[in-house]
Motif scaffolding. Structure first.
Motif, PDB file in Angstrom:
ATOM      1  N   LEU A   1     -15.252  56.399 -61.414  1.00  0.00           N
ATOM      2  CA  LEU A   1     -13.798  56.483 -61.269  1.00  0.00           C
ATOM      3  C   LEU A   1     -13.293  57.900 -61.556  1.00  0.00           C
ATOM      4  CD1 LEU A   1     -12.692  53.113 -62.861  1.00  0.00           C
ATOM      5  CD2 LEU A   1     -12.647  53.739 -60.445  1.00  0.00           C
ATOM      6  N   ALA A   2     -13.831  58.529 -62.580  1.00  0.00           N
ATOM      7  CA  ALA A   2     -13.426  59.900 -62.902  1.00  0.00           C
ATOM      8  C   ALA A   2     -13.795  60.844 -61.757  1.00  0.00           C
ATOM      9  CB  ALA A   2     -14.081  60.356 -64.201  1.00  0.00           C
ATOM     10  N   HIS A   3     -14.985  60.669 -61.218  1.00  0.00           N
ATOM     11  CA  HIS A   3     -15.458  61.499 -60.109  1.00  0.00           C
ATOM     12  C   HIS A   3     -14.530  61.343 -58.897  1.00  0.00           C
ATOM     13  CE1 HIS A   3     -18.720  63.561 -57.841  1.00  0.00           C
ATOM     14  NE2 HIS A   3     -18.252  62.841 -56.844  1.00  0.00           N
ATOM     15  N   GLU A   4     -14.222  60.115 -58.555  1.00  0.00           N
ATOM     16  CA  GLU A   4     -13.371  59.858 -57.389  1.00  0.00           C
ATOM     17  C   GLU A   4     -11.937  60.323 -57.622  1.00  0.00           C
ATOM     18  OE1 GLU A   4     -14.600  59.198 -54.466  1.00  0.00           O
ATOM     19  OE2 GLU A   4     -16.574  59.099 -55.395  1.00  0.00           O
ATOM     20  N   ALA A   5     -11.452  60.249 -58.851  1.00  0.00           N
ATOM     21  CA  ALA A   5     -10.107  60.743 -59.162  1.00  0.00           C
ATOM     22  C   ALA A   5     -10.023  62.249 -58.936  1.00  0.00           C
ATOM     23  CB  ALA A   5      -9.732  60.388 -60.601  1.00  0.00           C
ATOM     24  N   VAL A   6     -11.064  62.972 -59.310  1.00  0.00           N
ATOM     25  CA  VAL A   6     -11.080  64.420 -59.075  1.00  0.00           C
ATOM     26  C   VAL A   6     -11.089  64.694 -57.574  1.00  0.00           C
ATOM     27  CG1 VAL A   6     -12.386  66.563 -59.379  1.00  0.00           C
ATOM     28  CG2 VAL A   6     -12.153  64.964 -61.291  1.00  0.00           C
ATOM     29  N   HIS A   7     -11.867  63.910 -56.825  1.00  0.00           N
ATOM     30  CA  HIS A   7     -11.860  64.068 -55.361  1.00  0.00           C
ATOM     31  C   HIS A   7     -10.451  63.882 -54.812  1.00  0.00           C
ATOM     32  CE1 HIS A   7     -15.812  64.758 -53.726  1.00  0.00           C
ATOM     33  NE2 HIS A   7     -16.355  63.790 -54.445  1.00  0.00           N
ATOM     34  N   ALA A   8      -9.774  62.860 -55.290  1.00  0.00           N
ATOM     35  CA  ALA A   8      -8.422  62.573 -54.794  1.00  0.00           C
ATOM     36  C   ALA A   8      -7.468  63.725 -55.104  1.00  0.00           C
ATOM     37  CB  ALA A   8      -7.912  61.272 -55.406  1.00  0.00           C
ATOM     38  N   ARG A   9      -7.586  64.305 -56.291  1.00  0.00           N
ATOM     39  CA  ARG A   9      -6.725  65.436 -56.663  1.00  0.00           C
ATOM     40  C   ARG A   9      -7.025  66.679 -55.836  1.00  0.00           C
ATOM     41  NH1 ARG A   9      -7.599  63.710 -61.938  1.00  0.00           N
ATOM     42  NH2 ARG A   9      -9.122  65.345 -62.307  1.00  0.00           N
ATOM     43  N   ARG A  10      -8.293  66.910 -55.554  1.00  0.00           N
ATOM     44  CA  ARG A  10      -8.687  68.126 -54.834  1.00  0.00           C
ATOM     45  C   ARG A  10      -8.447  68.026 -53.332  1.00  0.00           C
ATOM     46  NH1 ARG A  10     -12.278  71.721 -57.671  1.00  0.00           N
ATOM     47  NH2 ARG A  10     -13.262  72.264 -55.705  1.00  0.00           N
ATOM     48  N   GLY A  11      -8.449  66.812 -52.806  1.00  0.00           N
ATOM     49  CA  GLY A  11      -8.223  66.631 -51.375  1.00  0.00           C
ATOM     50  C   GLY A  11      -9.484  66.874 -50.551  1.00  0.00           C
ATOM     51  N   LEU A  12      -9.304  66.880 -49.260  1.00  0.00           N
ATOM     52  CA  LEU A  12     -10.423  67.047 -48.334  1.00  0.00           C
ATOM     53  C   LEU A  12     -10.931  68.481 -48.340  1.00  0.00           C
ATOM     54  CD1 LEU A  12      -9.041  64.991 -45.317  1.00  0.00           C
ATOM     55  CD2 LEU A  12     -10.755  64.282 -46.995  1.00  0.00           C
ATOM     56  N   CYS A  13     -12.200  68.614 -47.991  1.00  0.00           N
ATOM     57  CA  CYS A  13     -12.790  69.945 -47.862  1.00  0.00           C
ATOM     58  C   CYS A  13     -13.575  69.985 -46.551  1.00  0.00           C
ATOM     59  CB  CYS A  13     -13.684  70.271 -49.058  1.00  0.00           C
ATOM     60  SG  CYS A  13     -15.267  69.439 -49.061  1.00  0.00           S
ATOM     61  N   PRO A  14     -13.828  71.184 -46.047  1.00  0.00           N
ATOM     62  CA  PRO A  14     -14.623  71.291 -44.822  1.00  0.00           C
ATOM     63  C   PRO A  14     -16.021  70.705 -45.034  1.00  0.00           C
ATOM     64  CG  PRO A  14     -13.648  73.407 -45.397  1.00  0.00           C
ATOM     65  CD  PRO A  14     -13.402  72.476 -46.544  1.00  0.00           C
ATOM     66  N   ARG A  15     -16.561  70.157 -43.995  1.00  0.00           N
ATOM     67  CA  ARG A  15     -17.867  69.500 -44.070  1.00  0.00           C
ATOM     68  C   ARG A  15     -18.956  70.432 -44.607  1.00  0.00           C
ATOM     69  NH1 ARG A  15     -20.572  65.487 -39.819  1.00  0.00           N
ATOM     70  NH2 ARG A  15     -19.742  64.071 -41.330  1.00  0.00           N
ATOM     71  N   TRP A  16     -18.906  71.679 -44.240  1.00  0.00           N
ATOM     72  CA  TRP A  16     -19.938  72.632 -44.663  1.00  0.00           C
ATOM     73  C   TRP A  16     -19.856  72.952 -46.150  1.00  0.00           C
ATOM     74  CZ3 TRP A  16     -18.145  77.334 -46.439  1.00  0.00           C
ATOM     75  CH2 TRP A  16     -16.837  77.671 -46.088  1.00  0.00           C
TER      76      TRP A  16
ATOM     77  N   ARG B   1     -21.245  71.985 -52.276  1.00  0.00           N
ATOM     78  CA  ARG B   1     -20.611  72.769 -53.330  1.00  0.00           C
ATOM     79  C   ARG B   1     -19.445  71.990 -53.950  1.00  0.00           C
ATOM     80  NH1 ARG B   1     -18.168  78.527 -51.997  1.00  0.00           N
ATOM     81  NH2 ARG B   1     -20.362  79.072 -51.809  1.00  0.00           N
ATOM     82  N   GLU B   2     -18.698  71.304 -53.114  1.00  0.00           N
ATOM     83  CA  GLU B   2     -17.561  70.511 -53.580  1.00  0.00           C
ATOM     84  C   GLU B   2     -18.026  69.395 -54.517  1.00  0.00           C
ATOM     85  OE1 GLU B   2     -13.435  69.213 -53.665  1.00  0.00           O
ATOM     86  OE2 GLU B   2     -14.471  71.095 -53.362  1.00  0.00           O
ATOM     87  N   GLU B   3     -19.114  68.726 -54.160  1.00  0.00           N
ATOM     88  CA  GLU B   3     -19.636  67.650 -55.011  1.00  0.00           C
ATOM     89  C   GLU B   3     -20.011  68.180 -56.395  1.00  0.00           C
ATOM     90  OE1 GLU B   3     -19.862  64.304 -54.853  1.00  0.00           O
ATOM     91  OE2 GLU B   3     -18.694  64.481 -53.021  1.00  0.00           O
ATOM     92  N   LEU B   4     -20.617  69.329 -56.435  1.00  0.00           N
ATOM     93  CA  LEU B   4     -20.987  69.932 -57.710  1.00  0.00           C
ATOM     94  C   LEU B   4     -19.742  70.265 -58.533  1.00  0.00           C
ATOM     95  CD1 LEU B   4     -23.183  71.012 -59.578  1.00  0.00           C
ATOM     96  CD2 LEU B   4     -23.059  73.166 -58.334  1.00  0.00           C
ATOM     97  N   ALA B   5     -18.749  70.861 -57.894  1.00  0.00           N
ATOM     98  CA  ALA B   5     -17.505  71.211 -58.589  1.00  0.00           C
ATOM     99  C   ALA B   5     -16.784  69.956 -59.085  1.00  0.00           C
ATOM    100  CB  ALA B   5     -16.599  72.016 -57.665  1.00  0.00           C
ATOM    101  N   VAL B   6     -16.732  68.933 -58.262  1.00  0.00           N
ATOM    102  CA  VAL B   6     -16.069  67.681 -58.642  1.00  0.00           C
ATOM    103  C   VAL B   6     -16.800  67.032 -59.812  1.00  0.00           C
ATOM    104  CG1 VAL B   6     -15.648  65.309 -57.851  1.00  0.00           C
ATOM    105  CG2 VAL B   6     -14.979  67.245 -56.419  1.00  0.00           C
ATOM    106  N   HIS B   7     -18.111  67.010 -59.753  1.00  0.00           N
ATOM    107  CA  HIS B   7     -18.904  66.397 -60.827  1.00  0.00           C
ATOM    108  C   HIS B   7     -18.680  67.145 -62.147  1.00  0.00           C
ATOM    109  CE1 HIS B   7     -21.873  63.457 -61.872  1.00  0.00           C
ATOM    110  NE2 HIS B   7     -22.658  64.362 -62.429  1.00  0.00           N
ATOM    111  N   THR B   8     -18.637  68.464 -62.085  1.00  0.00           N
ATOM    112  CA  THR B   8     -18.413  69.270 -63.282  1.00  0.00           C
ATOM    113  C   THR B   8     -17.012  69.032 -63.844  1.00  0.00           C
ATOM    114  OG1 THR B   8     -19.969  70.935 -62.500  1.00  0.00           O
ATOM    115  CG2 THR B   8     -18.398  71.630 -64.173  1.00  0.00           C
ATOM    116  N   GLN B   9     -16.015  68.972 -62.985  1.00  0.00           N
ATOM    117  CA  GLN B   9     -14.644  68.717 -63.448  1.00  0.00           C
ATOM    118  C   GLN B   9     -14.499  67.324 -64.036  1.00  0.00           C
ATOM    119  OE1 GLN B   9     -11.679  69.496 -60.490  1.00  0.00           O
ATOM    120  NE2 GLN B   9     -12.171  71.669 -60.380  1.00  0.00           N
ATOM    121  N   ALA B  10     -15.121  66.341 -63.414  1.00  0.00           N
ATOM    122  CA  ALA B  10     -15.047  64.973 -63.922  1.00  0.00           C
ATOM    123  C   ALA B  10     -15.734  64.883 -65.286  1.00  0.00           C
ATOM    124  CB  ALA B  10     -15.686  64.002 -62.931  1.00  0.00           C
ATOM    125  N   ALA B  11     -16.865  65.547 -65.433  1.00  0.00           N
ATOM    126  CA  ALA B  11     -17.568  65.537 -66.722  1.00  0.00           C
ATOM    127  C   ALA B  11     -16.718  66.195 -67.794  1.00  0.00           C
ATOM    128  CB  ALA B  11     -18.914  66.255 -66.589  1.00  0.00           C
TER     129      ALA B  11
END
Length: 95
Positions: free
Chosen positions: A5-20, A24-34
């Motif tokens: 839930l924390a991981h997905e909440a960070v995704h929701a706050r950050r919004g969409l990112c380019p596929r490429w 990197r986005e997953e790593l940043a989101v995981h770090t922010q959620a942690a």
């Protein structure tokens, strides 16, 4: 569940990112959620008791990979605070 839930909440706050940028986005989101789930004070207390990431994760009610992400995302002030907090693990036993 809490970590997901924390991981997905960070995704929701950050919004969409380019596929490429997804890896990197997953790593940043995981770090922010942690960082959001593991306050530095609680992390220090858990590490004072054990340096085993599984034990620390159980104490903090997160997964070991969240502990790892939190440790890798430390800023210099947090790092220094933890370094001081776990000094007793580095001391040689008295002979």
């Amino acid at each position: 569940m809490r970590t997901t839930l924390a991981h997905e909440a960070v995704h929701a706050r950050r919004g969409l990112c380019p596929r490429w940028l997804i890896p990197r986005e997953e790593l940043a989101v995981h770090t922010q959620a942690a960082s959001a789930l593991i306050p530095i004070g609680r992390l220090g207390e858990a590490l004072a008791g054990s340096l085993d990431p599984r034990v620390v994760a159980a104490e903090l009610d997160v997964t070991p990979d969240f502990v790892d992400a939190r440790l890798h995302g430390l800023d210099p002030v947090e790092y220094a605070a933890l370094w001081d907090r776990i000094a007793h693990h580095r001391l040689a036993p008295d002979s």
